[in-house]
Design a protein around this motif. Structure first.
Motif, PDB file in Angstrom:
ATOM      1  N   LYS A  44      14.768   4.984  64.511  1.00  0.00           N
ATOM      2  CA  LYS A  44      15.658   6.101  64.832  1.00  0.00           C
ATOM      3  C   LYS A  44      16.980   5.564  65.354  1.00  0.00           C
ATOM      4  CE  LYS A  44      12.041   9.420  65.969  1.00  0.00           C
ATOM      5  NZ  LYS A  44      11.664  10.497  66.872  1.00  0.00           N
ATOM      6  N   HIS A  45      18.008   6.385  65.232  1.00  0.00           N
ATOM      7  CA  HIS A  45      19.288   6.087  65.861  1.00  0.00           C
ATOM      8  C   HIS A  45      19.409   6.989  67.072  1.00  0.00           C
ATOM      9  CE1 HIS A  45      21.452   4.018  62.267  1.00  0.00           C
ATOM     10  NE2 HIS A  45      20.309   3.448  62.592  1.00  0.00           N
ATOM     11  N   ARG A  46      19.692   6.365  68.214  1.00  0.00           N
ATOM     12  CA  ARG A  46      19.809   7.095  69.478  1.00  0.00           C
ATOM     13  C   ARG A  46      21.281   7.328  69.779  1.00  0.00           C
ATOM     14  NH1 ARG A  46      16.572   4.785  74.305  1.00  0.00           N
ATOM     15  NH2 ARG A  46      14.972   5.971  73.232  1.00  0.00           N
ATOM     16  N   PHE A  47      21.667   8.603  69.796  1.00  0.00           N
ATOM     17  CA  PHE A  47      23.028   9.010  70.133  1.00  0.00           C
ATOM     18  C   PHE A  47      23.061   9.254  71.644  1.00  0.00           C
ATOM     19  CE2 PHE A  47      22.501   9.806  65.732  1.00  0.00           C
ATOM     20  CZ  PHE A  47      23.753   9.752  65.150  1.00  0.00           C
ATOM     21  N   LYS A  61      20.552  11.949  75.667  1.00  0.00           N
ATOM     22  CA  LYS A  61      20.335  11.291  74.383  1.00  0.00           C
ATOM     23  C   LYS A  61      19.770  12.241  73.340  1.00  0.00           C
ATOM     24  CE  LYS A  61      19.306   7.229  77.057  1.00  0.00           C
ATOM     25  NZ  LYS A  61      18.563   7.263  78.257  1.00  0.00           N
ATOM     26  N   ARG A  62      19.960  11.840  72.099  1.00  0.00           N
ATOM     27  CA  ARG A  62      19.321  12.519  70.968  1.00  0.00           C
ATOM     28  C   ARG A  62      18.905  11.443  69.981  1.00  0.00           C
ATOM     29  NH1 ARG A  62      18.581  17.812  68.718  1.00  0.00           N
ATOM     30  NH2 ARG A  62      17.467  17.383  66.773  1.00  0.00           N
ATOM     31  N   ASN A  63      17.628  11.400  69.640  1.00  0.00           N
ATOM     32  CA  ASN A  63      17.112  10.443  68.667  1.00  0.00           C
ATOM     33  C   ASN A  63      16.977  11.122  67.319  1.00  0.00           C
ATOM     34  OD1 ASN A  63      16.686   8.339  70.616  1.00  0.00           O
ATOM     35  ND2 ASN A  63      14.954   9.514  71.359  1.00  0.00           N
ATOM     36  N   ILE A  64      17.567  10.500  66.307  1.00  0.00           N
ATOM     37  CA  ILE A  64      17.518  11.032  64.945  1.00  0.00           C
ATOM     38  C   ILE A  64      16.847   9.983  64.063  1.00  0.00           C
ATOM     39  CG2 ILE A  64      18.840  11.921  62.995  1.00  0.00           C
ATOM     40  CD1 ILE A  64      19.272  13.662  65.411  1.00  0.00           C
ATOM     41  N   SER A  65      15.803  10.401  63.364  1.00  0.00           N
ATOM     42  CA  SER A  65      15.060   9.493  62.495  1.00  0.00           C
ATOM     43  C   SER A  65      15.898   9.087  61.286  1.00  0.00           C
ATOM     44  CB  SER A  65      13.772  10.180  62.032  1.00  0.00           C
ATOM     45  OG  SER A  65      13.039   9.306  61.210  1.00  0.00           O
ATOM     46  N   ILE A  66      15.742   7.812  60.888  1.00  0.00           N
ATOM     47  CA  ILE A  66      16.431   7.323  59.692  1.00  0.00           C
ATOM     48  C   ILE A  66      15.936   8.087  58.461  1.00  0.00           C
ATOM     49  CG2 ILE A  66      16.719   5.305  58.174  1.00  0.00           C
ATOM     50  CD1 ILE A  66      18.236   5.000  60.734  1.00  0.00           C
ATOM     51  N   VAL A  67      14.628   8.310  58.414  1.00  0.00           N
ATOM     52  CA  VAL A  67      14.028   9.058  57.305  1.00  0.00           C
ATOM     53  C   VAL A  67      13.575  10.404  57.861  1.00  0.00           C
ATOM     54  CG1 VAL A  67      12.226   9.071  55.545  1.00  0.00           C
ATOM     55  CG2 VAL A  67      13.237   6.904  56.278  1.00  0.00           C
ATOM     56  N   LYS A  92      10.965  18.913  59.084  1.00  0.00           N
ATOM     57  CA  LYS A  92      11.207  19.575  60.372  1.00  0.00           C
ATOM     58  C   LYS A  92      12.248  18.860  61.217  1.00  0.00           C
ATOM     59  CE  LYS A  92       6.559  21.417  60.490  1.00  0.00           C
ATOM     60  NZ  LYS A  92       5.291  21.486  61.209  1.00  0.00           N
ATOM     61  N   GLN A  93      12.889  17.822  60.667  1.00  0.00           N
ATOM     62  CA  GLN A  93      13.863  17.050  61.422  1.00  0.00           C
ATOM     63  C   GLN A  93      15.226  17.111  60.752  1.00  0.00           C
ATOM     64  OE1 GLN A  93      12.121  13.151  61.263  1.00  0.00           O
ATOM     65  NE2 GLN A  93      11.007  13.439  63.174  1.00  0.00           N
ATOM     66  N   LEU A  94      16.251  16.934  61.574  1.00  0.00           N
ATOM     67  CA  LEU A  94      17.610  16.793  61.045  1.00  0.00           C
ATOM     68  C   LEU A  94      17.800  15.383  60.514  1.00  0.00           C
ATOM     69  CD1 LEU A  94      19.882  18.383  63.794  1.00  0.00           C
ATOM     70  CD2 LEU A  94      19.652  19.172  61.451  1.00  0.00           C
ATOM     71  N   SER A  95      18.558  15.244  59.462  1.00  0.00           N
ATOM     72  CA  SER A  95      18.948  13.915  59.001  1.00  0.00           C
ATOM     73  C   SER A  95      20.161  13.475  59.812  1.00  0.00           C
ATOM     74  CB  SER A  95      19.286  13.954  57.517  1.00  0.00           C
ATOM     75  OG  SER A  95      20.464  14.710  57.317  1.00  0.00           O
ATOM     76  N   ILE A  96      20.435  12.199  59.777  1.00  0.00           N
ATOM     77  CA  ILE A  96      21.614  11.689  60.484  1.00  0.00           C
ATOM     78  C   ILE A  96      22.881  12.314  59.925  1.00  0.00           C
ATOM     79  CG2 ILE A  96      23.011   9.623  60.848  1.00  0.00           C
ATOM     80  CD1 ILE A  96      20.389   8.118  61.311  1.00  0.00           C
ATOM     81  N   SER A  97      22.962  12.459  58.598  1.00  0.00           N
ATOM     82  CA  SER A  97      24.179  13.060  58.029  1.00  0.00           C
ATOM     83  C   SER A  97      24.333  14.510  58.463  1.00  0.00           C
ATOM     84  CB  SER A  97      24.185  12.943  56.508  1.00  0.00           C
ATOM     85  OG  SER A  97      23.078  13.615  55.952  1.00  0.00           O
ATOM     86  N   GLU A  98      23.231  15.252  58.583  1.00  0.00           N
ATOM     87  CA  GLU A  98      23.308  16.634  59.071  1.00  0.00           C
ATOM     88  C   GLU A  98      23.774  16.668  60.528  1.00  0.00           C
ATOM     89  OE1 GLU A  98      22.992  19.592  57.470  1.00  0.00           O
ATOM     90  OE2 GLU A  98      22.916  18.369  55.671  1.00  0.00           O
ATOM     91  N   TRP A  99      23.278  15.759  61.346  1.00  0.00           N
ATOM     92  CA  TRP A  99      23.692  15.684  62.753  1.00  0.00           C
ATOM     93  C   TRP A  99      25.181  15.366  62.845  1.00  0.00           C
ATOM     94  CZ3 TRP A  99      21.960  17.401  67.145  1.00  0.00           C
ATOM     95  CH2 TRP A  99      22.458  16.897  68.343  1.00  0.00           C
ATOM     96  N   LEU A 100      25.636  14.410  62.037  1.00  0.00           N
ATOM     97  CA  LEU A 100      27.045  14.020  62.089  1.00  0.00           C
ATOM     98  C   LEU A 100      27.970  15.106  61.574  1.00  0.00           C
ATOM     99  CD1 LEU A 100      26.822  10.286  61.039  1.00  0.00           C
ATOM    100  CD2 LEU A 100      27.256  11.216  63.321  1.00  0.00           C
ATOM    101  N   LYS A 101      27.492  15.959  60.685  1.00  0.00           N
ATOM    102  CA  LYS A 101      28.327  17.058  60.182  1.00  0.00           C
ATOM    103  C   LYS A 101      28.741  18.000  61.307  1.00  0.00           C
ATOM    104  CE  LYS A 101      26.688  17.134  55.448  1.00  0.00           C
ATOM    105  NZ  LYS A 101      25.864  17.828  54.442  1.00  0.00           N
ATOM    106  N   ARG A 102      28.018  17.974  62.401  1.00  0.00           N
ATOM    107  CA  ARG A 102      28.354  18.814  63.553  1.00  0.00           C
ATOM    108  C   ARG A 102      29.406  18.170  64.448  1.00  0.00           C
ATOM    109  NH1 ARG A 102      22.494  21.329  65.173  1.00  0.00           N
ATOM    110  NH2 ARG A 102      21.812  21.700  63.054  1.00  0.00           N
ATOM    111  N   HIS A 103      29.798  16.950  64.128  1.00  0.00           N
ATOM    112  CA  HIS A 103      30.814  16.252  64.906  1.00  0.00           C
ATOM    113  C   HIS A 103      32.196  16.580  64.356  1.00  0.00           C
ATOM    114  CE1 HIS A 103      27.314  14.149  66.323  1.00  0.00           C
ATOM    115  NE2 HIS A 103      28.044  13.543  67.236  1.00  0.00           N
TER     116      HIS A 103
END
Length: 123
Positions: free
Chosen positions: A40-43, A57-63, A67-78
């Motif tokens: 995971k990547h920890r923001f 913190k927020r941990n986002i799984s690489i895969v 039921k989980q957000l992808s990293i690209s979906e999380w970053l789209k909120r930035h």
């Protein structure tokens, strides 16, 4: 408690984060972590409240799973998201509004809303 002038004094309460509240936060770093074989990547976001600094913190799984957000979906909120970014450097030190959640007595970033360079909310 009364002071030497007979005035009532209140003991100051420690300022702390609260689940379900929204705070202005700055993304300070993103690190890779291994949770029992799941990468995971920890923001890590920083919130300052009355001269106290909190790291949320927020941990986002690489895969991501269904039921989980992808990293690209999380970053789209930035606020400065770009499909052309190849690392996290453009996101570091950017401010966002974060909704704080709580799980097992630990705080985490439940959701974020982007702020523009002047502190206004982006649509």
């Amino acid at each position: 408690m009364n002071n030497d002038r007979g005035q009532s004094l209140q003991i100051p309460q420690k300022t702390t984060l609260r689940a379900g509240h929204i705070y202005v936060a700055t993304l300070r770093s993103v690190i890779e972590t291994d949770f029992s074989g799941e990468i995971k990547h920890r923001f890590i976001y920083e919130v300052e409240l009355e001269k106290q600094t909190f790291h949320v913190k927020r941990n986002i799984s690489i895969v991501a799973t269904d039921k989980q957000l992808s990293i690209s979906e999380w970053l789209k909120r930035h606020s400065n998201y770009s499909v052309n970014h190849i690392n996290y450097e453009p996101y570091i030190d950017q401010q966002h509004l974060i909704l704080v959640g709580e799980y097992r007595e630990s705080y985490y970033v439940e959701d974020i809303a982007p702020l523009n360079e002047f502190g206004g909310i982006l649509k």
